[in-house]
Design a protein around this motif. Structure first.
Motif, PDB file in Angstrom:
ATOM      1  N   LYS A  79     -31.350  10.151  37.220  1.00  0.00           N
ATOM      2  CA  LYS A  79     -32.876   9.873  37.299  1.00  0.00           C
ATOM      3  C   LYS A  79     -33.234  10.233  35.809  1.00  0.00           C
ATOM      4  N   TYR A  84     -25.303  14.661  40.102  1.00  0.00           N
ATOM      5  CA  TYR A  84     -25.010  13.386  39.245  1.00  0.00           C
ATOM      6  C   TYR A  84     -26.404  12.439  39.449  1.00  0.00           C
ATOM      7  N   GLN A  85     -26.895  12.508  40.687  1.00  0.00           N
ATOM      8  CA  GLN A  85     -28.260  11.616  40.726  1.00  0.00           C
ATOM      9  C   GLN A  85     -29.363  12.217  39.915  1.00  0.00           C
ATOM     10  N   ARG A  86     -29.237  13.579  39.699  1.00  0.00           N
ATOM     11  CA  ARG A  86     -30.519  14.142  38.907  1.00  0.00           C
ATOM     12  C   ARG A  86     -30.289  13.850  37.657  1.00  0.00           C
ATOM     13  N   ARG A 144     -33.804  11.949  48.975  1.00  0.00           N
ATOM     14  CA  ARG A 144     -32.125  11.831  48.892  1.00  0.00           C
ATOM     15  C   ARG A 144     -31.540  13.315  48.475  1.00  0.00           C
ATOM     16  N   CYS A 145     -32.519  14.166  48.357  1.00  0.00           N
ATOM     17  CA  CYS A 145     -32.164  15.517  47.994  1.00  0.00           C
ATOM     18  C   CYS A 145     -31.545  16.515  49.048  1.00  0.00           C
ATOM     19  N   GLN A 197     -22.898  14.962  44.361  1.00  0.00           N
ATOM     20  CA  GLN A 197     -23.719  13.708  44.188  1.00  0.00           C
ATOM     21  C   GLN A 197     -24.876  13.894  43.676  1.00  0.00           C
ATOM     22  N   ALA A 198     -25.730  15.159  44.214  1.00  0.00           N
ATOM     23  CA  ALA A 198     -26.946  15.296  43.961  1.00  0.00           C
ATOM     24  C   ALA A 198     -27.107  15.663  42.624  1.00  0.00           C
ATOM     25  N   LEU A 256     -35.080  14.418  43.209  1.00  0.00           N
ATOM     26  CA  LEU A 256     -34.386  13.273  44.160  1.00  0.00           C
ATOM     27  C   LEU A 256     -35.104  13.157  45.472  1.00  0.00           C
ATOM     28  N   LYS A 295     -22.583   6.953  36.063  1.00  0.00           N
ATOM     29  CA  LYS A 295     -22.800   6.187  37.392  1.00  0.00           C
ATOM     30  C   LYS A 295     -21.455   5.764  37.987  1.00  0.00           C
ATOM     31  N   ASP A 351     -36.763  13.910  37.492  1.00  0.00           N
ATOM     32  CA  ASP A 351     -35.394  14.239  38.004  1.00  0.00           C
ATOM     33  C   ASP A 351     -35.464  14.881  39.487  1.00  0.00           C
TER      34      ASP A 351
END
Ligand code: SF4
Length: 670
Positions: free
Chosen positions: A344, A339-341, A179-180, A336-337, A176, A326, A174
């Motif tokens: 992942k 969600y990305q986490r 991109r973090c 956004q971070a 990022l 997504k 998890d």
């Protein structure tokens, strides 16, 4: 590098280290390491207890850094050694080199991402309705610590409970990365940047193993030499680092994640379906245990040789929910971070679950595992009842796993392409390293065994008592405990009992702590593995003049208990046949026409035996007796190989000689 300078540098170390004496064995090992680095050959070296192994490789490694500009990576199995090298030993070597007029060199420690506080996870604390006090304390400390604070959990001045730590850390699933939104102040990234610049990097086997698998993309920079300390654990650590695990608890946490639930708010049936699929998966895993015959309750791990169909269905459910996550549009970079986490995390989980469920790779052993929270059991332990309920009535936590059976092929190429020194206090079977080098795919390295400088012949005796059979009505643990009580009463000082099974340890403990307690003269404090943290047990044991520790596998190696007089080994430590990885390795060797007993079981048992034996003498002044209670050591042909693997020690013939050695005239003369 001018390898001739190594002995002189080691001689000068005494100016910077208290109680340091130059030792011939250390000089010999250091010269061999220097030569291997210079000639770019691989070296396997066993440095017996007390030779000063770490300085024997750090000094030549540092010399190659300052004279040839070569970078060196050191990997250990355990964090305490990693920290000792980075915080105590390397600073002393740097001081020595400065005093000798060499250019300064830099060094740093690099650990896995999960060892550092993660600001993105800390941000995620906002998702919790009830803040976690431990996590808040850690965040506040990190916020106000100075610029030198590394964010490493080992450096927090307070103990962070594991649950709190999990809330403020990340792992490769998890994190990022670039991109973090917190990348500019990220502790893990800062540690990587420092590693990229440092001349010497100290890390662990697991991270090195991931780096090898990912062809150098995990640990930044390139290295001219690698030094692997605690090499006896390398095969096991590489196996685990290359294994796959998916837990029912992990899948449940994903389904319960606030962002997943939020994304499915208008599609609740898809979340409900995923939860039903999780129940089916849990039932299918449980069925592997119930399908076994009578001993089902006694097995915590079962090999799986077929596809797990409900696992594949679960993968589709996770992917379905990920598609919903997504599709959400974040309004801020922080959102956004988050969600990305979760994307992942879910992606990694689905990928692992898919591979494990497919059961398609013949190089992996697949198995399911169950754990009963708060209970420490190993295969072969008796069935325990909790609050009057048998284990079968409790709900265990389940996991699915896939581990490599043979890592030698995978490491072979890496060893051929790099200059590597592997070292440990116990890696040979007392004669050679054939077993170790074969297991890890290390082809024809130079080898060296440097014996311990301790005077084993005069200070350590071996006693192989004939224990006989239990009296009618008594079981073996009662019988063993009564015999050991006699030995304890003849032992003035501390003792350690090493067991090969929890069941036997518990049985002996119950006797010594129960019916036999009043027979122990004088009374002694008893400590049992699992009754407290290992460090707590060690501290209390050291504070008592005649304490006794009872422990299983984790006490056979890496434990330093100076001042012991008696070490008991209950059985020759052959590997557990119901361990799936061991079982798969045995099957593999037999399938290829080899002898799993001679090529695998026996050498592994001898190395473990030597590690156990090594617990007795930790410093020059130690003196005591090692008692082996397994009569196979004298009755079986292979028993001689165990005895031959030890330093030269005399055998005691009977209890009288035992008493005389520990408390009689002989002892006074030593
Ligand atoms: S890059 Fe971000 S997510 Fe990864 S460890 Fe650092 S702070 Fe955490």
């Amino acid at each position: 590098m001018d390898t001739n300078q190594v002995p002189g540098l080691l001689d000068s170390l005494g100016q910077f280290l208290s109680n340091y004496n130059p030792r011939p064995g250390q000089q010999k090992m250091a010269s061999a390491v220097a030569e291997a680095i210079e000639e770019r050959t691989n070296l396997v070296v066993e440095g017996g207890t007390g030779i000063g192994k770490s300085m024997a490789y750090l000094v030549p490694a540092a010399l190659s850094v300052v004279q040839d500009g070569k970078r060196v990576l050191i990997a250990t199995s355990h964090k305490p050694l990693q920290d000792q090298i980075a915080r105590k030993d390397l600073p002393k070597v740097a001081e020595l080199f400065r005093a000798k007029g060499f250019r300064p060199f830099t060094f740093t420690t690099l650990k896995g991402i999960s060892n550092y506080l993660c600001w993105n996870s800390a941000e995620g604390m906002r998702e919790r309705l009830v803040p976690d006090p431990g996590a808040i304390q850690a965040i506040n400390y990190a916020l106000f610590a100075g610029p030198d604070f590394s964010g490493d959990f080992e450096e927090f001045p307070f103990n962070l409970p594991p649950d709190s730590r999990a809330l403020v850390s990340a792992d490769s699933d998890d994190c990022l990365g670039t991109r973090c939104p917190h990348r500019d102040r990220c502790f893990a990234l800062k540690a990587r940047q420092q590693a990229e610049q440092a001349d010497v990097v100290v890390t662990n086997h697991a991270l090195l193993s991931l780096d090898i698998r990912n062809e150098g993309y995990v640990i930044p920079g390139t290295y001219a030499s690698y030094i692997i300390d605690e090499g006896h654990n390398f095969e096991e650590n590489v196996t685990r680092a290359n294994g796959l695990t998916a837990t029912i608890g992990g899948i449940r946490r994903f389904l319960n994640h606030e962002l997943v639930r939020g994304a499915a708010v208008t599609n609740t049936h898809r979340l409900s379906e995923a939860r039903e699929n999780l129940e089916k998966l849990q039932d299918e895993i449980a069925s592997f245990f119930t399908a076994r015959s009578g001993d089902a309750e006694d097995e915590n791990r079962v090999i799986v040789k077929r596809e797990i169909s409900s696992g594949k269905v679960m993968v589709e459910s996770i992917k379905d929910l990920l598609a919903l996550v997504k599709s959400k549009i974040a309004t801020t970079e922080e959102e956004q971070a988050r969600y990305q986490r979760v994307i992942k995390q879910g992606g990694g989980l689905a990928e692992r679950l898919e591979k494990i469920s497919a059961n398609a790779d013949p190089n992996l052993v697949y198995f399911v595992e169950r754990n009963y929270y708060g209970l420490s059991r190993e295969p072969g332990d008796p069935i325990i009842k909790v609050n009057g309920r048998a284990l079968s009535q409790l709900t265990p936590s389940y996991s699915m796993n896939a581990m490599p059976i043979d890592i030698s092929g995978y490491l072979y190429k890496w060893f051929r392409e790099n200059q590597v020194v592997v070292t440990s206090a116990t890696m040979s079977d007392g004669q050679n390293f054939d077993f170790f080098t074969r297991r890890v795919g290390l082809d024809k390295p130079a080898t060296l065994i440097v014996p311990s400088p301790f005077n084993y012949r005069e200070r350590v005796k071996l006693f192989l008592p004939r224990l006989g059979t239990p009296a009618p009505g008594a079981n073996y643990s009662q019988h063993l405990a009564s015999r050991l009580a006699v030995l304890l009463n003849a032992t003035p000082g501390r003792a350690l009992f090493l067991f090969t099974s929890h069941a036997m340890m518990e049985g002996v403990w119950r006797q010594l702590n129960g019916p036999l307690a009043e027979n122990l003269q004088p009374a002694r404090p008893l400590f049992k593995q699992g009754n407290a943290q290992m460090q707590r047990i060690i501290a209390d044991f050291q504070a008592s003049p005649n304490g006794l520790i009872l422990g299983t596998r984790s006490w056979w190696q890496g434990v330093d208990l100076p001042g012991m007089r008696l070490l008991v080994i209950d059985k020759l430590p052959f590997p557990q046949l119901n361990d799936p990885i061991i079982k798969a390795r045995i099957e593999e060797i037999d399938k290829e026409g080899g002898s799993s007993f001679n090529e695998f079981m026996l050498p592994l048992a001898i190395i473990t035996f030597r590690q156990g034996f090594g617990r007795l003498m930790r410093q020059e002044s130690d003196r005591g007796v090692v008692v082996v209670c397994d009569e196979r050591i004298v009755q079986k042909n292979y028993g001689r190989r165990f005895i031959k693997s030890l330093p030269e020690v005399e055998l005691l013939g009977n209890l009288e000689q035992y008493r005389e050695f520990l408390s009689g005239q002989q002892a006074l003369n030593l």
